[in-house]
Design a protein around this motif. Sequence first.
Motif, PDB file in Angstrom:
ATOM      1  N   LEU A 141       0.855  -1.184   0.000  1.00 54.18           N
ATOM      2  CA  LEU A 141       0.000   0.000   0.000  1.00 54.18           C
ATOM      3  C   LEU A 141       0.891   1.234   0.000  1.00 54.18           C
ATOM      4  O   LEU A 141       1.858   1.297   0.749  1.00 54.18           O
ATOM      5  N   PRO A 142       0.580   2.210  -0.838  1.00 52.06           N
ATOM      6  CA  PRO A 142       1.407   3.429  -0.862  1.00 52.06           C
ATOM      7  C   PRO A 142       1.399   4.114   0.497  1.00 52.06           C
ATOM      8  O   PRO A 142       0.388   4.130   1.185  1.00 52.06           O
ATOM      9  N   SER A 143       2.532   4.684   0.857  1.00 49.27           N
ATOM     10  CA  SER A 143       2.655   5.204   2.219  1.00 49.27           C
ATOM     11  C   SER A 143       1.707   6.358   2.503  1.00 49.27           C
ATOM     12  O   SER A 143       1.378   6.633   3.645  1.00 49.27           O
ATOM     13  N   VAL A 144       1.264   7.031   1.445  1.00 47.29           N
ATOM     14  CA  VAL A 144       0.349   8.136   1.677  1.00 47.29           C
ATOM     15  C   VAL A 144      -0.967   7.652   2.282  1.00 47.29           C
ATOM     16  O   VAL A 144      -1.703   8.406   2.903  1.00 47.29           O
ATOM     17  N   ALA A 145      -1.235   6.362   2.109  1.00 43.90           N
ATOM     18  CA  ALA A 145      -2.531   5.844   2.552  1.00 43.90           C
ATOM     19  C   ALA A 145      -2.523   5.347   3.982  1.00 43.90           C
ATOM     20  O   ALA A 145      -3.565   4.988   4.512  1.00 43.90           O
ATOM     21  N   TYR A 146      -1.358   5.294   4.607  1.00 47.49           N
ATOM     22  CA  TYR A 146      -1.278   4.687   5.938  1.00 47.49           C
ATOM     23  C   TYR A 146      -2.154   5.394   6.954  1.00 47.49           C
ATOM     24  O   TYR A 146      -2.932   4.778   7.662  1.00 47.49           O
ATOM     25  N   LEU A 147      -1.984   6.715   7.045  1.00 47.15           N
ATOM     26  CA  LEU A 147      -2.758   7.440   8.058  1.00 47.15           C
ATOM     27  C   LEU A 147      -4.264   7.346   7.800  1.00 47.15           C
ATOM     28  O   LEU A 147      -5.025   7.038   8.716  1.00 47.15           O
ATOM     29  N   PRO A 148      -4.712   7.589   6.563  1.00 46.81           N
ATOM     30  CA  PRO A 148      -6.150   7.459   6.320  1.00 46.81           C
ATOM     31  C   PRO A 148      -6.656   6.062   6.645  1.00 46.81           C
ATOM     32  O   PRO A 148      -7.731   5.896   7.217  1.00 46.81           O
ATOM     33  N   MET A 149      -5.852   5.047   6.312  1.00 46.12           N
ATOM     34  CA  MET A 149      -6.282   3.683   6.593  1.00 46.12           C
ATOM     35  C   MET A 149      -6.482   3.487   8.085  1.00 46.12           C
ATOM     36  O   MET A 149      -7.494   2.924   8.518  1.00 46.12           O
ATOM     37  N   MET A 150      -5.527   3.978   8.870  1.00 51.03           N
ATOM     38  CA  MET A 150      -5.655   3.773  10.317  1.00 51.03           C
ATOM     39  C   MET A 150      -6.830   4.559  10.888  1.00 51.03           C
ATOM     40  O   MET A 150      -7.556   4.077  11.758  1.00 51.03           O
ATOM     41  N   ALA A 151      -6.996   5.789  10.367  1.00 48.45           N
ATOM     42  CA  ALA A 151      -8.129   6.574  10.858  1.00 48.45           C
ATOM     43  C   ALA A 151      -9.438   5.864  10.531  1.00 48.45           C
ATOM     44  O   ALA A 151     -10.330   5.733  11.367  1.00 48.45           O
ATOM     45  N   GLY A 152      -9.523   5.393   9.289  1.00 46.30           N
ATOM     46  CA  GLY A 152     -10.742   4.695   8.889  1.00 46.30           C
ATOM     47  C   GLY A 152     -10.957   3.440   9.706  1.00 46.30           C
ATOM     48  O   GLY A 152     -12.074   3.144  10.135  1.00 46.30           O
ATOM     49  N   LEU A 153      -9.883   2.702   9.931  1.00 48.40           N
ATOM     50  CA  LEU A 153     -10.014   1.475  10.714  1.00 48.40           C
ATOM     51  C   LEU A 153     -10.437   1.776  12.141  1.00 48.40           C
ATOM     52  O   LEU A 153     -11.257   1.067  12.715  1.00 48.40           O
ATOM     53  N   ALA A 154      -9.861   2.825  12.703  1.00 41.22           N
ATOM     54  CA  ALA A 154     -10.211   3.143  14.090  1.00 41.22           C
ATOM     55  C   ALA A 154     -11.705   3.393  14.217  1.00 41.22           C
ATOM     56  O   ALA A 154     -12.374   2.840  15.093  1.00 41.22           O
TER      57      ALA A 154
ATOM     58  N   TYR B 274     -22.748  -5.020   7.886  1.00 46.34           N
ATOM     59  CA  TYR B 274     -21.369  -4.543   7.763  1.00 46.34           C
ATOM     60  C   TYR B 274     -21.080  -3.900   6.413  1.00 46.34           C
ATOM     61  O   TYR B 274     -20.080  -3.194   6.279  1.00 46.34           O
ATOM     62  N   MET B 275     -21.923  -4.173   5.415  1.00 49.05           N
ATOM     63  CA  MET B 275     -21.598  -3.697   4.068  1.00 49.05           C
ATOM     64  C   MET B 275     -21.311  -2.202   3.982  1.00 49.05           C
ATOM     65  O   MET B 275     -20.302  -1.809   3.390  1.00 49.05           O
ATOM     66  N   PRO B 276     -22.161  -1.351   4.549  1.00 50.56           N
ATOM     67  CA  PRO B 276     -21.871   0.085   4.425  1.00 50.56           C
ATOM     68  C   PRO B 276     -20.523   0.462   5.039  1.00 50.56           C
ATOM     69  O   PRO B 276     -19.793   1.294   4.488  1.00 50.56           O
ATOM     70  N   VAL B 277     -20.180  -0.176   6.175  1.00 55.92           N
ATOM     71  CA  VAL B 277     -18.913   0.179   6.828  1.00 55.92           C
ATOM     72  C   VAL B 277     -17.740  -0.191   5.926  1.00 55.92           C
ATOM     73  O   VAL B 277     -16.790   0.581   5.758  1.00 55.92           O
ATOM     74  N   ILE B 278     -17.817  -1.367   5.321  1.00 56.77           N
ATOM     75  CA  ILE B 278     -16.746  -1.800   4.411  1.00 56.77           C
ATOM     76  C   ILE B 278     -16.622  -0.841   3.252  1.00 56.77           C
ATOM     77  O   ILE B 278     -15.518  -0.440   2.865  1.00 56.77           O
ATOM     78  N   ILE B 279     -17.773  -0.491   2.686  1.00 57.78           N
ATOM     79  CA  ILE B 279     -17.749   0.360   1.499  1.00 57.78           C
ATOM     80  C   ILE B 279     -17.041   1.674   1.789  1.00 57.78           C
ATOM     81  O   ILE B 279     -16.142   2.097   1.055  1.00 57.78           O
ATOM     82  N   PHE B 280     -17.449   2.313   2.884  1.00 61.34           N
ATOM     83  CA  PHE B 280     -16.845   3.614   3.164  1.00 61.34           C
ATOM     84  C   PHE B 280     -15.444   3.485   3.728  1.00 61.34           C
ATOM     85  O   PHE B 280     -14.605   4.342   3.521  1.00 61.34           O
ATOM     86  N   GLY B 281     -15.198   2.410   4.455  1.00 60.21           N
ATOM     87  CA  GLY B 281     -13.862   2.227   5.014  1.00 60.21           C
ATOM     88  C   GLY B 281     -12.815   2.074   3.935  1.00 60.21           C
ATOM     89  O   GLY B 281     -11.770   2.749   3.956  1.00 60.21           O
ATOM     90  N   SER B 282     -13.102   1.197   2.979  1.00 59.11           N
ATOM     91  CA  SER B 282     -12.097   1.028   1.931  1.00 59.11           C
ATOM     92  C   SER B 282     -12.064   2.240   1.013  1.00 59.11           C
ATOM     93  O   SER B 282     -11.032   2.517   0.392  1.00 59.11           O
ATOM     94  N   ALA B 283     -13.182   2.987   0.958  1.00 56.20           N
ATOM     95  CA  ALA B 283     -13.171   4.197   0.142  1.00 56.20           C
ATOM     96  C   ALA B 283     -12.200   5.228   0.698  1.00 56.20           C
ATOM     97  O   ALA B 283     -11.553   5.963  -0.066  1.00 56.20           O
ATOM     98  N   VAL B 284     -12.084   5.273   2.033  1.00 54.88           N
ATOM     99  CA  VAL B 284     -11.140   6.220   2.638  1.00 54.88           C
ATOM    100  C   VAL B 284      -9.740   5.944   2.113  1.00 54.88           C
ATOM    101  O   VAL B 284      -9.013   6.852   1.682  1.00 54.88           O
ATOM    102  N   VAL B 285      -9.373   4.661   2.111  1.00 53.95           N
ATOM    103  CA  VAL B 285      -8.026   4.299   1.657  1.00 53.95           C
ATOM    104  C   VAL B 285      -7.888   4.588   0.168  1.00 53.95           C
ATOM    105  O   VAL B 285      -6.895   5.155  -0.297  1.00 53.95           O
TER     106      VAL B 285
END
Lengths: 254, 208, 226
Positions: free
Chosen positions: C126-139, C174-185
């Motif tokens: 995963l490109p490093s630019v995505a790390y922070l958004p991924m963690m925020a989204g996951l949190a 869970y579907m909506p959460v997945i959709i928006f979560g991966s969209a953040v990344v």
Amino acid sequence: MNWTWFYRMGSPLWFYQSTSRWLPLLSLITLALLTAGLAWGLGFAPEDAKQGNSFRIIYLHVPASFLALAGYFLMAIAGAIGLIWKMKLSYIVMKCAAPIGAALTFLALFTGAVWGKPTWGSYWVWDARITSMLILLFLYFGVLALQYAFNSQEAGNKASAVLALVGTVNIPIIYKSVDWWFTLHQPSTIKLTSAPSMHPDMFQPLLVMILGFYCFYALALILAVRVEILKRESKTAWVRELVEQLGRQKMGAK
Amino acid sequence: MTVNDLRFERDDIAVINDACLTLDDGEILQIEGPNGSGKTTLLRILTTALQPNGGEILYQGQILSKCRFDYLSNILFLGHQSALKLTLTAEENLSWITSELPGSVSVLNALERVGLRGYSDIPCHSLSAGQQRRVALARLLLSNAKIWFLDEPFAALDGQGVQFVEQCMERHVNGGGAVMLTTHQPIGMESVRRYSLVDSSDGEALDA
Amino acid sequence: MPESNRGFSAYFRRDLLLAYRRRGEVASPVIFFVMVATLIPLGVTPEPDSLKEMAPGIIWVMALLATLLSAEGLFVSDYKDGSLEQLLISPNLLVMPIFGKVTAHWITTGLPLTLASPLIALMLSLPSVAYLPMMAGLALGTGCLSFLAAIGAALTVSLQKGSLLLTLIVMPLYMPVIIFGSAVVQYSIDGMAWSGPLAILGAMLTAAIALCPLAIAAVLRLTTIN
């Protein structure tokens, strides 16, 4: 306001007796509407400019989709009534609505796949509406599975009712999310499942079919509820009398 | 506390039908009946864990739904299960249940009085079943609830244990509390009223 | 008994203590998450470009599965040892203890997942630019997942083979959460403003915090003691 009519409606006996009166008429209407709609739509409506004859599947697909969604709301409302007023008949309606709704959802998905093949080349397309319908099917499965998982009928009813309500709250969220997801990933494709401006000649048989499906749903639900009532109340006097009566009729006919 | 015409059905079979009873300060009421007659169910309804299908429960003259907080703050329920977390020690369990600070004197005292001195910092899964029961019973020493609901408190207890529970109950009702319990065994105590769930008749005070 | 002690913090702290005492059991979902995520390249392709495409989805599906795995035990042990009944007859509102328990669950599941995710992201190119958004989204997202899974846990608490049923029930939610979560990344990789989907995740979490405990309380009262 006098609520006795409401409580009277909750009595299984009353339901059984009044539906016995209406059933023949309802069956006739359903049959008439469905055959008329099918014949008109499949046979007599004009061909579509782009899709040729394959569009005719919408006469099954669209009503099935409508009823699948409406059926879920009906199931949830029946569950809510059961929870609030503790009406057993309401729980029975909810329990019977689940498999009917699930079957209709499956029909909608199946007809959607049949439609997809000649039109867009593949049986399954991840478009917004079809995906939402798939998730609706999973929601139905959840309610069905929960119903039958409990030993105690009461606990199973209450759990399914709450789940149906939770699902109802989620359906708009799910639909909107899937819609958004779809436009995110395929912004330039055509709108696959809309029929924005239908010629009235094509639209009228669709209306007939939709009405016919509503009647069919009502018919199927009433029949299922009647059977379930007989099963649950099998120890009461009126059911035993009914069984004796039917037995005598059969004997008399011989 | 008064109970009027209580009714409870399970799957359309009436488990409890038109039960009426009263419980006053300083009283011990024994609910008796054969297995499966609904004794535990009755207790559960009275502690509001279960909802009845009909009837009403009055506490100090008011319908339960109106004084729920007061009522529930003043009851103690000890059921078949011990409500102990097995990975926690006896002391941790008791202090959590009674909202005491850990290491409080009263908890340690209570453990001593049930004969578990020195066991206070052993995880409950290392205690025998009998010892776990005693930890659960230690709640009787620590609670300041007015009404006790005890479900089969004498089950699987030895003579010493039975005596302990009886003493606790007596001290409790002498101090103005009330006890409702279910049990098969005859209680070796004076002035215990009986209520039978089989014939739903209100018993009179009996001398043991 | 002092009122405040019976609410959020009491159950929060106790559940954390219990989890700590059973550290091995509780750590397994996170380890599962890491292991399976590393297996995917073995089954698909080690090419960074393809992995990059799939990474957001893989991470989120893994988080979902790990949360579901650990959710079963949320109420079961309380049900079995009688603590649940004591909880139901306590004078205080049921929603605060539930909130406490679910938050404790998130701390033992969602938080470790979020903290372990950069490791997975590294392995999935995963490109490093995505790390922070991924963690925020996951949190935020795993918070939602915990609350929704708790509803399933409450519904299946008295059942024998509850775990599969729990998965079936909760998955559509869970579907909506997945959709928006991966969209953040995905947005962050594509250079778009990822605060949009993140805000939606935040809204979902807020709604979940507000509504799920009520539903869970109703379910526990209705279906567990009978």
